[in-house]
Scaffold this motif. Structure first.
Motif, PDB file in Angstrom:
ATOM      1  N   MET A  14       0.852  -1.151   0.000  1.00  0.00           N
ATOM      2  CA  MET A  14       0.000   0.000   0.000  1.00  0.00           C
ATOM      3  C   MET A  14       0.901   1.217   0.000  1.00  0.00           C
ATOM      4  SD  MET A  14      -3.032   0.842   2.588  1.00  0.00           S
ATOM      5  CE  MET A  14      -3.504  -0.810   2.394  1.00  0.00           C
ATOM      6  N   THR A  15       0.599   2.202  -0.818  1.00  0.00           N
ATOM      7  CA  THR A  15       1.447   3.381  -0.884  1.00  0.00           C
ATOM      8  C   THR A  15       0.613   4.634  -0.923  1.00  0.00           C
ATOM      9  OG1 THR A  15       1.567   3.062  -3.226  1.00  0.00           O
ATOM     10  CG2 THR A  15       3.439   2.297  -1.960  1.00  0.00           C
ATOM     11  N   VAL A  16       1.268   5.710  -1.243  1.00  0.00           N
ATOM     12  CA  VAL A  16       0.648   7.029  -1.230  1.00  0.00           C
ATOM     13  C   VAL A  16      -0.561   7.066  -2.158  1.00  0.00           C
ATOM     14  CG1 VAL A  16       1.062   9.450  -1.710  1.00  0.00           C
ATOM     15  CG2 VAL A  16       2.870   8.071  -0.733  1.00  0.00           C
ATOM     16  N   MET A  17      -1.699   7.542  -1.638  1.00  0.00           N
ATOM     17  CA  MET A  17      -2.909   7.640  -2.440  1.00  0.00           C
ATOM     18  C   MET A  17      -3.131   9.051  -2.968  1.00  0.00           C
ATOM     19  SD  MET A  17      -5.669   5.295  -0.524  1.00  0.00           S
ATOM     20  CE  MET A  17      -6.905   6.127  -1.462  1.00  0.00           C
ATOM     21  N   ALA A  18      -2.813  10.027  -2.177  1.00  0.00           N
ATOM     22  CA  ALA A  18      -3.020  11.412  -2.589  1.00  0.00           C
ATOM     23  C   ALA A  18      -1.766  12.187  -2.233  1.00  0.00           C
ATOM     24  CB  ALA A  18      -4.227  12.007  -1.862  1.00  0.00           C
ATOM     25  N   GLU A  19      -1.417  13.139  -3.055  1.00  0.00           N
ATOM     26  CA  GLU A  19      -0.221  13.920  -2.794  1.00  0.00           C
ATOM     27  C   GLU A  19      -0.562  15.398  -2.754  1.00  0.00           C
ATOM     28  OE1 GLU A  19       2.658  13.006  -5.738  1.00  0.00           O
ATOM     29  OE2 GLU A  19       3.010  11.005  -4.966  1.00  0.00           O
ATOM     30  N   HIS A  20       0.005  16.087  -1.779  1.00  0.00           N
ATOM     31  CA  HIS A  20      -0.113  17.530  -1.705  1.00  0.00           C
ATOM     32  C   HIS A  20       0.887  18.081  -2.715  1.00  0.00           C
ATOM     33  CE1 HIS A  20       0.355  21.563  -0.034  1.00  0.00           C
ATOM     34  NE2 HIS A  20      -0.820  21.366   0.514  1.00  0.00           N
ATOM     35  N   THR A  21       0.533  19.055  -3.509  1.00  0.00           N
ATOM     36  CA  THR A  21       1.381  19.479  -4.616  1.00  0.00           C
ATOM     37  C   THR A  21       2.421  20.530  -4.263  1.00  0.00           C
ATOM     38  OG1 THR A  21      -0.289  21.068  -5.299  1.00  0.00           O
ATOM     39  CG2 THR A  21      -0.343  18.906  -6.346  1.00  0.00           C
ATOM     40  N   SER A  22       2.329  21.208  -3.122  1.00  0.00           N
ATOM     41  CA  SER A  22       3.331  22.217  -2.799  1.00  0.00           C
ATOM     42  C   SER A  22       4.351  21.644  -1.821  1.00  0.00           C
ATOM     43  CB  SER A  22       2.669  23.457  -2.217  1.00  0.00           C
ATOM     44  OG  SER A  22       2.034  23.145  -1.008  1.00  0.00           O
ATOM     45  N   GLN A  23       5.547  22.253  -1.802  1.00  0.00           N
ATOM     46  CA  GLN A  23       6.617  21.809  -0.916  1.00  0.00           C
ATOM     47  C   GLN A  23       6.320  22.255   0.512  1.00  0.00           C
ATOM     48  OE1 GLN A  23       9.460  20.028  -1.943  1.00  0.00           O
ATOM     49  NE2 GLN A  23       8.255  19.796  -3.786  1.00  0.00           N
ATOM     50  N   ASP A  59      -9.896   0.578  -2.104  1.00  0.00           N
ATOM     51  CA  ASP A  59      -9.915   2.012  -2.366  1.00  0.00           C
ATOM     52  C   ASP A  59      -9.854   2.253  -3.865  1.00  0.00           C
ATOM     53  OD1 ASP A  59      -7.112   2.455  -3.311  1.00  0.00           O
ATOM     54  OD2 ASP A  59      -6.588   1.866  -1.277  1.00  0.00           O
ATOM     55  N   SER A  60     -10.122   3.471  -4.271  1.00  0.00           N
ATOM     56  CA  SER A  60     -10.214   3.799  -5.692  1.00  0.00           C
ATOM     57  C   SER A  60      -8.863   3.815  -6.390  1.00  0.00           C
ATOM     58  CB  SER A  60     -10.898   5.159  -5.866  1.00  0.00           C
ATOM     59  OG  SER A  60     -10.136   6.165  -5.219  1.00  0.00           O
ATOM     60  N   ASP A  61      -7.765   3.857  -5.652  1.00  0.00           N
ATOM     61  CA  ASP A  61      -6.431   3.931  -6.246  1.00  0.00           C
ATOM     62  C   ASP A  61      -5.805   2.558  -6.508  1.00  0.00           C
ATOM     63  OD1 ASP A  61      -4.291   5.532  -7.185  1.00  0.00           O
ATOM     64  OD2 ASP A  61      -3.234   5.310  -5.291  1.00  0.00           O
ATOM     65  N   THR A  62      -6.438   1.487  -6.020  1.00  0.00           N
ATOM     66  CA  THR A  62      -5.861   0.143  -6.117  1.00  0.00           C
ATOM     67  C   THR A  62      -5.564  -0.269  -7.548  1.00  0.00           C
ATOM     68  OG1 THR A  62      -6.715  -0.694  -4.040  1.00  0.00           O
ATOM     69  CG2 THR A  62      -6.356  -2.312  -5.751  1.00  0.00           C
ATOM     70  N   ASP A  63      -6.484  -0.075  -8.463  1.00  0.00           N
ATOM     71  CA  ASP A  63      -6.272  -0.543  -9.833  1.00  0.00           C
ATOM     72  C   ASP A  63      -5.036   0.102 -10.451  1.00  0.00           C
ATOM     73  OD1 ASP A  63      -7.139  -2.029 -12.246  1.00  0.00           O
ATOM     74  OD2 ASP A  63      -7.402  -0.014 -13.061  1.00  0.00           O
ATOM     75  N   ARG A  64      -4.978   1.400 -10.407  1.00  0.00           N
ATOM     76  CA  ARG A  64      -3.844   2.124 -10.998  1.00  0.00           C
ATOM     77  C   ARG A  64      -2.555   1.791 -10.263  1.00  0.00           C
ATOM     78  NH1 ARG A  64      -1.538   6.833  -9.540  1.00  0.00           N
ATOM     79  NH2 ARG A  64      -3.253   7.352  -8.164  1.00  0.00           N
ATOM     80  N   ARG A  65      -2.578   1.830  -8.963  1.00  0.00           N
ATOM     81  CA  ARG A  65      -1.382   1.663  -8.145  1.00  0.00           C
ATOM     82  C   ARG A  65      -0.836   0.239  -8.190  1.00  0.00           C
ATOM     83  NH1 ARG A  65      -3.598   2.907  -3.254  1.00  0.00           N
ATOM     84  NH2 ARG A  65      -4.008   0.715  -2.887  1.00  0.00           N
ATOM     85  N   ASP A  66      -1.637  -0.743  -7.783  1.00  0.00           N
ATOM     86  CA  ASP A  66      -1.147  -2.106  -7.588  1.00  0.00           C
ATOM     87  C   ASP A  66      -1.122  -2.957  -8.853  1.00  0.00           C
ATOM     88  OD1 ASP A  66      -0.806  -1.564  -4.892  1.00  0.00           O
ATOM     89  OD2 ASP A  66      -2.749  -2.374  -4.325  1.00  0.00           O
ATOM     90  N   ARG A  67      -2.034  -2.685  -9.791  1.00  0.00           N
ATOM     91  CA  ARG A  67      -2.118  -3.539 -10.986  1.00  0.00           C
ATOM     92  C   ARG A  67      -1.376  -2.973 -12.188  1.00  0.00           C
ATOM     93  NH1 ARG A  67      -7.914  -3.372  -9.348  1.00  0.00           N
ATOM     94  NH2 ARG A  67      -8.160  -5.074  -7.855  1.00  0.00           N
ATOM     95  N   LYS A 121       2.823  -0.245 -10.158  1.00  0.00           N
ATOM     96  CA  LYS A 121       3.828  -0.982  -9.409  1.00  0.00           C
ATOM     97  C   LYS A 121       4.485  -2.109 -10.208  1.00  0.00           C
ATOM     98  CE  LYS A 121       2.786   0.369  -4.769  1.00  0.00           C
ATOM     99  NZ  LYS A 121       2.479  -0.054  -3.410  1.00  0.00           N
ATOM    100  N   PRO A 122       3.741  -2.940 -10.952  1.00  0.00           N
ATOM    101  CA  PRO A 122       4.468  -3.948 -11.724  1.00  0.00           C
ATOM    102  C   PRO A 122       5.437  -3.322 -12.719  1.00  0.00           C
ATOM    103  CG  PRO A 122       2.083  -4.225 -11.995  1.00  0.00           C
ATOM    104  CD  PRO A 122       2.308  -3.085 -11.056  1.00  0.00           C
ATOM    105  N   ALA A 123       5.061  -2.201 -13.311  1.00  0.00           N
ATOM    106  CA  ALA A 123       5.958  -1.523 -14.255  1.00  0.00           C
ATOM    107  C   ALA A 123       7.224  -1.057 -13.549  1.00  0.00           C
ATOM    108  CB  ALA A 123       5.247  -0.348 -14.916  1.00  0.00           C
ATOM    109  N   ALA A 124       7.065  -0.428 -12.394  1.00  0.00           N
ATOM    110  CA  ALA A 124       8.217   0.113 -11.658  1.00  0.00           C
ATOM    111  C   ALA A 124       9.097  -0.991 -11.084  1.00  0.00           C
ATOM    112  CB  ALA A 124       7.730   1.029 -10.541  1.00  0.00           C
ATOM    113  N   TYR A 125       8.490  -1.998 -10.483  1.00  0.00           N
ATOM    114  CA  TYR A 125       9.276  -3.073  -9.884  1.00  0.00           C
ATOM    115  C   TYR A 125      10.037  -3.861 -10.948  1.00  0.00           C
ATOM    116  CZ  TYR A 125       6.525  -2.233  -5.612  1.00  0.00           C
ATOM    117  OH  TYR A 125       5.926  -1.672  -4.514  1.00  0.00           O
TER     118      TYR A 125
END
Length: 194
Positions: free
Chosen positions: A1-10, A116-124, A127-131
């Motif tokens: 499980m990883t980051v689902m939402a990111e804040h865009t400013s530093q 959660d709504s991010d599972t398809d994009r993130r895990d399927r 992540k396989p592309a990056a790993y």
């Protein structure tokens, strides 16, 4: 499980710690490359799956450790940082590496899907592309939505992803090929889905 939402400013580390201290227990906050990220807290079934896998690995391969939430630097994934649900590597491999380790020496990464709504994009997809691009030999996806286990092997470092993908239903026997060499009876996973 990883980051689902990111804040865009530093933001600074002090700002992050202030926000993290006030966060509800229903989320986990991460600070990656100066940005805050939010991920849901794992549920009991998710944790039970990772615990089950850790026991199987310890019984079959006591020379390996299954690290939970070890951060890895994988260039193709979300600003070079991924935090798999588990990472299989030789015993004490990550000692002294800190929060974000080089993936060299990692034998397998494991993700257990979340509801959660991010599972398809993130895990399927991501992540396989990056790993695969990072050269990690195996990616094991335990998918609670589809009640399947997907074993990705033969990483393709040039384009990312894996050349061999095998899918089994919960209840079937799954073989994790070399360099892991473990056989899993997955019947119990049927107990950990909604």
């Amino acid at each position: 499980m990883t980051v689902m939402a990111e804040h865009t400013s530093q933001m600074s580390v002090d700002e992050f710690e202030t926000i993290a201290s006030a966060a509800p227990e229903t989320v986990t906050l991460e600070f990656v490359d100066g940005r805050i990220g939010v991920k849901p807290v794992t549920d009991g079934d998710h944790n039970s799956i990772v615990s089950w896998l850790a026991k199987r690995c310890m019984q079959t391969r006591p020379d390996l450790d299954l690290y939970q939430t070890q951060g890895l630097r994988v260039d193709a994934y979300r600003q070079s940082r991924a935090r798999p649900d588990a990472v299989l590597a030789p015993e004490a491999h990550f000692a002294g590496h800190g929060e974000w380790a080089d993936p060299a020496g990692t034998l397998m990464v494991v993700e257990v899907t979340s509801y959660d709504s991010d599972t398809d994009r993130r895990d399927r997809h991501e992540k396989p592309a990056a790993y695969g691009q990072a050269g990690i030999p195996l990616y094991l996806l335990i998918d609670r939505d589809t009640c399947t286990i997907t074993v990705h092997s033969s990483p393709d470092r040039r384009v990312g992803g894996y050349r061999d993908v095998r899918v089994a239903k919960f209840g079937e026997t799954v073989v994790l090929p070399d360099p892991v060499g473990i056989e899993l009876d997955t019947e119990i996973l049927k107990n950990y889905v909604r």
